[in-house]
Design an enzyme around this catalytic site. Structure first.
Site, short mmCIF file in Angstrom:
data_model
loop_
_atom_site.label_atom_id
_atom_site.label_comp_id
_atom_site.label_asym_id
_atom_site.label_seq_id
_atom_site.Cartn_x
_atom_site.Cartn_y
_atom_site.Cartn_z
N HIS A 36 -1.88 0.79 -9.77
CA HIS A 36 -2.45 -0.22 -8.84
C HIS A 36 -3.08 -1.39 -9.62
O HIS A 36 -4.27 -1.62 -9.52
CB HIS A 36 -3.48 0.44 -7.90
N GLU A 70 -4.22 7.84 -4.27
CA GLU A 70 -4.57 7.18 -5.54
C GLU A 70 -5.91 7.69 -6.05
O GLU A 70 -6.85 7.79 -5.25
CB GLU A 70 -4.61 5.67 -5.35
N ARG A 120 0.86 -1.18 0.00
CA ARG A 120 0.00 0.00 0.00
C ARG A 120 0.90 1.23 0.00
O ARG A 120 1.94 1.24 0.68
CB ARG A 120 -0.92 0.02 1.23
#
Ligand SMILES: NC(=O)C1=CN([C@@H]2O[C@H](COP(=O)(O)OP(=O)(O)OC[C@H]3O[C@@H](n4cnc5c(N)ncnc54)[C@H](O)[C@@H]3O)[C@@H](O)[C@H]2O)C=CC1
Ligand SMILES: O=C(O)C(=O)CO
EC number: 1.1.1.79
Length: 324
Positions: A285, A266, A237
């Site tokens: 991602h 993000e 993360r």
């Protein structure tokens, strides 16, 4: 009557049909304040919640008094307030296992593309810069037989170690809260403290969940311990790494390069300085984003919700202890 469910991610047709067979489904775009207000009655009645992304916290739970189970289309669940779910006895289901190998593939792709400057040289060729054979200015660094350090020796960490050790003859180091016998026996992995791992690794690979303990686990002080030739890979993360400190370390040569599938914010803002650096490979991602794996995750999330709302939980539950 079928239990009411809020769906906040679109599903492949066959899985949507399966979900509809078990539940009365309200599909929403996301779980933002606007959506919750617009569908207040459906949120109030819903016993289940299925989707990915978005915060599931005490505030949302207050608007969902009938909620009994959440099913996230992900293995990570840092966007859920698990204490609040436990207090309310709401089950939290997730999708481990199905994505493990694919995410490890992505991490290996980041290892290779940073070390061999794949994206940088791809641009160079396409921009017509290839006029003669490249020289040392464009050389990469070897991956094979180097040392790869893993932060987060869980399912994904183990799958990465397998690829690195058997595929590339790499030495494996890991830092963990407990000894990982399987990693040591199968891959000759060596447990070490964080400082040793950072000092000795050529590739520091993060497959950690985001928790209070892992938040900014890698900051300026930790980056300074790494070799100037070392590469940082993060597919856990974003907030596990202090991105500002990482940007500085990549600019001043404290470390050689970084491969990032995750960011502190993000989507990462398009004008973020880190995106301007040639020694950064950035992905949006996509660790688990293959057709096969994303289908498998959605399938498991549907099955998980069916199991949870029919009192038949056997696996994939984050908080099974709350069941009576
Ligand atoms: N980039 C992407 O698309 C994806 C990212 N992920 C991330 O990867 C994470 C790991 O996934 P899995 O390997 O399936 O989970 P896992 O639970 O099997 O592995 C996590 C490991 O981290 C260790 N760990 C946790 N806190 C630690 C600490 N403070 N110090 C040292 N070790 C610690 C745990 O003991 C465990 O071994 C997920 O939680 C998620 O955040 C997962 C899937 C896709
Ligand atoms: O599963 C997860 O935790 C992700 O980050 C997306 O696959």
């Amino acid at each position: 009557m079928k239990p009411a469910v809020i769906l906040y991610k679109s599903l492949p047709d066959d899985l949507r049909t399966k979900l509809d067979a078990h539940f009365t489904v309200t599909e929403v775009h996301d779980i933002s304040p606007e959506t919750i207000e617009k569908h207040a009655a459906q949120f109030e009645q819903a016993q289940g919640l299925l989707g990915s992304g978005g915060k599931v916290d005490g505030e949302l739970l207050a608007k969902m008094p009938a909620l009994r189970a959440c099913s996230t289309v992900s293995v990570g669940y840092d966007n859920f307030n698990v204490d609040a779910l436990n207090q309310r006895k709401v089950l939290l289901m997730h999708t481990p296992t199905v994505l493990t190998e694919t995410v490890a593939d992505t991490m290996m792709a980041l290892v290779l593309s940073t070390a061999r400057r794949v994206t940088e040289l791809d641009k160079w060729v396409k921009n017509g810069e290839w006029k003669k054979s490249i020289g040392p200015d464009h050389f990469g660094i070897d991956v094979h037989h180097k040392t790869l350090g893993i932060l987060g020796m869980g399912r994904i960490g183990l799958a990465l170690a397998q690829r690195a050790h058997f595929g590339f003859g790499m030495n494996i180091l890991y830092n963990a809260r407990r000894q990982h016998e399987e990693a040591e026996t199968r891959f000759g992995a060596r447990a070490c403290d964080l400082e040793t791992l950072l000092k000795e690794s050529d590739f520091v690979c993060i497959s950690l969940p985001l928790t209070e303990q892992t938040h900014h686990m890698i900051g300026a002080a930790q980056l300074k311990l790494m070799k100037p030739s070392a590469i940082l890979i993060n597919a856990g993360r974003g907030p596990v790494v202090d991105e500002q400190a990482l940007t500085a370390a990549l600019k001043d040569g404290t470390i050689h390069a970084a491969g990032l599938d995750v960011f502190e914010v993000e989507p990462v803002p398009a004008d973020a300085e880190i995106l301007t650096l040639p020694n950064v490979v950035a992905l949006p991602h996509i660790g688990s984003a293959t057709h096969e794996t994303r289908y498998g995750m959605a399938r498991d999330a549907v099955d998980n919700l069916i199991a949870a709302l029919s009192g038949k939980v056997e696996k994939n539950c984050v908080n099974p202890q709350i069941q009576g």
